[in-house]
Design a protein around this motif. Sequence first.
Motif: not given
Length: 156
Positions: A15-41
Amino acid sequence: MDYNKEGREDAFHSFAQALQQLSGVVRQLTEAETAKAEAAAAREHKRMDSFLKEEQALILKVRGLEQQRDRHAAVLGWKGLTFRQVLKAASEEEAAVLSPIFSAMEENLAQLTDAKETAGRIITTRLREFELLLGTGSADGAPGAEAPSYFHNKYV
């Protein structure tokens, strides 16, 4: 060692490991979202497709990790509980392990929300610019009454 205690420890660790991995993927999604915003801008529209594909892959990963988390939460008796409820239901030792994971997850989710809102505003602005360039939108960003936006209807 008692099988039930060992099974609970295994489920908790997973359970804890899945949460840590989930947190990492959320961080990756944030980075992708930021890069997408920068590309659009920067009006680098060709780069948007790669970001959208990356986002789709990450969202599938989130779903898989969420299923794992749910499965382990059910074994632990925490199915459907919020982070705060889990911390109340957990033992002191479990809560000590989960508390920093939940804090990191909460921070990562807040950053993702901010990044998505920013990207959404920038992309909406770019779509309005496209509509104006195509002659299908009005100056206030609403599609023109006499010339409906083919671009908007087909792709948005």
